[in-house]
Design an enzyme around this catalytic site. Structure first.
Site, PDB file in Angstrom:
ATOM      1  N   ASP A  94       0.832  -1.203   0.000  1.00  0.00           N
ATOM      2  CA  ASP A  94       0.000   0.000   0.000  1.00  0.00           C
ATOM      3  C   ASP A  94       0.874   1.264   0.000  1.00  0.00           C
ATOM      4  O   ASP A  94       1.993   1.257   0.527  1.00  0.00           O
ATOM      5  CB  ASP A  94      -0.901  -0.019   1.248  1.00  0.00           C
ATOM      6  CG  ASP A  94      -2.042   0.988   1.146  1.00  0.00           C
ATOM      7  OD1 ASP A  94      -2.261   1.538   0.058  1.00  0.00           O
ATOM      8  OD2 ASP A  94      -2.713   1.213   2.177  1.00  0.00           O
ATOM      9  N   GLY A  95       0.340   2.332  -0.577  1.00  0.00           N
ATOM     10  CA  GLY A  95       1.022   3.624  -0.519  1.00  0.00           C
ATOM     11  C   GLY A  95       1.606   4.094  -1.835  1.00  0.00           C
ATOM     12  O   GLY A  95       2.281   5.133  -1.883  1.00  0.00           O
TER      13      GLY A  95
ATOM     14  N   GLY B  60       0.094   5.412  -4.410  1.00  0.00           N
ATOM     15  CA  GLY B  60      -0.488   6.702  -4.810  1.00  0.00           C
ATOM     16  C   GLY B  60       0.097   7.855  -4.005  1.00  0.00           C
ATOM     17  O   GLY B  60       0.471   8.900  -4.567  1.00  0.00           O
TER      18      GLY B  60
ATOM     19  N   ASN C 271     -10.763  -3.024  -6.221  1.00  0.00           N
ATOM     20  CA  ASN C 271      -9.965  -2.079  -7.017  1.00  0.00           C
ATOM     21  C   ASN C 271     -10.575  -1.779  -8.395  1.00  0.00           C
ATOM     22  O   ASN C 271     -10.206  -0.794  -9.043  1.00  0.00           O
ATOM     23  CB  ASN C 271      -8.524  -2.578  -7.195  1.00  0.00           C
ATOM     24  CG  ASN C 271      -7.672  -2.434  -5.952  1.00  0.00           C
ATOM     25  OD1 ASN C 271      -6.707  -3.180  -5.759  1.00  0.00           O
ATOM     26  ND2 ASN C 271      -8.002  -1.480  -5.080  1.00  0.00           N
TER      27      ASN C 271
ATOM     28  N   ARG D 237       1.726  -4.929   6.236  1.00  0.00           N
ATOM     29  CA  ARG D 237       1.042  -3.889   5.453  1.00  0.00           C
ATOM     30  C   ARG D 237       1.904  -2.628   5.488  1.00  0.00           C
ATOM     31  O   ARG D 237       2.285  -2.151   6.569  1.00  0.00           O
ATOM     32  CB  ARG D 237      -0.349  -3.570   5.996  1.00  0.00           C
ATOM     33  CG  ARG D 237      -1.030  -2.529   5.098  1.00  0.00           C
ATOM     34  CD  ARG D 237      -2.472  -2.281   5.443  1.00  0.00           C
ATOM     35  NE  ARG D 237      -3.070  -1.435   4.404  1.00  0.00           N
ATOM     36  CZ  ARG D 237      -4.315  -1.492   3.995  1.00  0.00           C
ATOM     37  NH1 ARG D 237      -5.140  -2.360   4.534  1.00  0.00           N
ATOM     38  NH2 ARG D 237      -4.774  -0.687   3.062  1.00  0.00           N
TER      39      ARG D 237
ATOM     40  N   SER E  48      -8.244  -5.083   5.023  1.00  0.00           N
ATOM     41  CA  SER E  48      -8.822  -4.787   3.707  1.00  0.00           C
ATOM     42  C   SER E  48      -9.209  -6.030   2.904  1.00  0.00           C
ATOM     43  O   SER E  48      -8.859  -6.140   1.722  1.00  0.00           O
ATOM     44  CB  SER E  48      -7.856  -3.917   2.895  1.00  0.00           C
ATOM     45  OG  SER E  48      -7.683  -2.682   3.522  1.00  0.00           O
TER      46      SER E  48
HETATM   47  C1  FPP Z   1      -2.011   0.176  -3.262  1.00  0.00           C
HETATM   48  O1  FPP Z   1      -1.502   1.475  -3.376  1.00  0.00           O
HETATM   49  C2  FPP Z   1      -1.531  -0.675  -4.335  1.00  0.00           C
HETATM   50  C3  FPP Z   1      -2.321  -1.280  -5.262  1.00  0.00           C
HETATM   51  C4  FPP Z   1      -3.777  -1.067  -5.343  1.00  0.00           C
HETATM   52  C5  FPP Z   1      -1.831  -2.155  -6.268  1.00  0.00           C
HETATM   53  C6  FPP Z   1      -0.494  -2.770  -6.015  1.00  0.00           C
HETATM   54  C7  FPP Z   1       0.238  -2.651  -7.266  1.00  0.00           C
HETATM   55  C8  FPP Z   1       1.567  -2.628  -7.405  1.00  0.00           C
HETATM   56  C9  FPP Z   1       2.509  -2.851  -6.317  1.00  0.00           C
HETATM   57  C10 FPP Z   1       2.137  -2.355  -8.729  1.00  0.00           C
HETATM   58  C11 FPP Z   1       2.364  -3.598  -9.503  1.00  0.00           C
HETATM   59  C12 FPP Z   1       1.078  -4.047 -10.016  1.00  0.00           C
HETATM   60  C13 FPP Z   1       0.803  -5.262 -10.446  1.00  0.00           C
HETATM   61  C14 FPP Z   1      -0.631  -5.492 -10.749  1.00  0.00           C
HETATM   62  C15 FPP Z   1       1.796  -6.347 -10.604  1.00  0.00           C
HETATM   63  P1  FPP Z   1      -2.555   2.656  -3.509  1.00  0.00           P
HETATM   64  O2  FPP Z   1      -2.701   2.958  -4.939  1.00  0.00           O
HETATM   65  O3  FPP Z   1      -3.818   2.287  -2.815  1.00  0.00           O
HETATM   66  O4  FPP Z   1      -1.812   3.792  -2.748  1.00  0.00           O
HETATM   67  P2  FPP Z   1      -2.496   4.987  -1.927  1.00  0.00           P
HETATM   68  O5  FPP Z   1      -3.268   4.353  -0.796  1.00  0.00           O
HETATM   69  O6  FPP Z   1      -1.337   5.782  -1.437  1.00  0.00           O
HETATM   70  O7  FPP Z   1      -3.364   5.715  -2.884  1.00  0.00           O
END
Ligand code: FPP
Length: 248
Positions: free
Chosen positions: A22-23, A25, A70, A190, A198
């Protein structure tokens, strides 16, 4: 960093580590980049963590790559994640073959774009006899969906008189889960500071040790993985027993 306790079993590396990555974004936003840049860096980190897990003696590594929820993200982000998935599989296939790592998925993968489904199936088939490690990607995965599908399978067996309601045990339900045949995660990590599961491996993590770190996934590398494993080695796993019972 705490030192492992003088308890032999707790000094073993975790056999199975599951990670909620996670993280991505927030990592991108803090750098003024588009979210997909965070996912791209996240995909690179996967490669580093696979290697780190191998070096730590972890046999099973299960990564939450795309949840059943997602799909509700903006279409452009979902499409970008699917392209990233397809290219990550293509890029890493030779590594799995060279190192005899079995590639596996959990989740309802038929709903993924056909280019992904095809490359996933090919790699699962190519690596199915390998035994030096198991990398599992959770794709279109959610525990509630997995449990619902598992119960449907059991009900069909009951309808076909292959099993009676009295015969249903935890073991029979476990066999119907996507993770059938895999050990439960010993350690569940996590990243990014969020402290929740989650919808990830909800039944399988009943006795997992939980590890939360504020580090965003794109920054979670070999050293961070080692730190989590060291922390795990310091935990006392009691499975409902008392500490005195464990000493005996
Ligand atoms: C959560 O970060 C991450 C994901 C939803 C997807 C995980 C994907 C990768 C590690 C990239 C490689 C992908 C694949 C499919 C092999 P977030 O987008 O929720 O981050 P945030 O909470 O900071 O917005």
């Amino acid at each position: 960093m705490p030192k492992p306790k003088d308890n032999k079993s707790s000094q073993c590396p975790p056999k199975h580590v599951a990670i909620i990555m996670d993280g991505n974004g927030r990592w991108a936003k803090e750098r003024g980049k588009a979210r997909i840049q965070g996912h791209r860096q996240g995909a690179r980190q996967i490669e580093e963590v696979i290697r780190a897990a191998r070096d730590e003696g972890v046999k099973y590594l299960t990564l939450y790559a795309f949840s059943s929820e997602n799909w509700n993200r903006p279409k452009a982000e979902v499409d970008a994640l699917m392209s990233l998935l397809a290219s990550a599989i293509k890029k890493n296939a030779p590594y799995f073959v060279k190192n005899r790592i079995r590639f596996n998925t959990i989740g309802y993968i038929s709903a993924l774009p056909s280019k992904c489904v095809e490359s996933i199936k090919n790699l699962v088939e190519t690596t199915k006899e390998y035994d030096s490690g198991v990398l599992t990607l959770a794709l279109n995965y959610g525990s509630r969906d997995e449990i619902t599908r598992a119960i449907k399978k059991l009900l069909i067996k009951a309808k076909d008189s292959e099993i009676s309601p009295e015969q249903i045990t935890w073991n029979s339900l476990e066999q119907m889960l996507d993770t059938a045949g895999m050990p439960d995660p010993d350690l569940l990590i996590r990243t990014s500071g969020e402290m929740r599961l989650s919808n990830y491996l909800m039944l399988q993590s009943a006795y997992s040790e939980l590890y939360f770190t504020k580090t965003y996934w794109p920054d979670f590398g070999r050293d961070e993985f080692h730190k989590a494993v060291m922390e795990y080695k310091c935990r006392e796993r009691r499975y409902g027993l008392t500490a005195d019972q464990l000493k005996k």
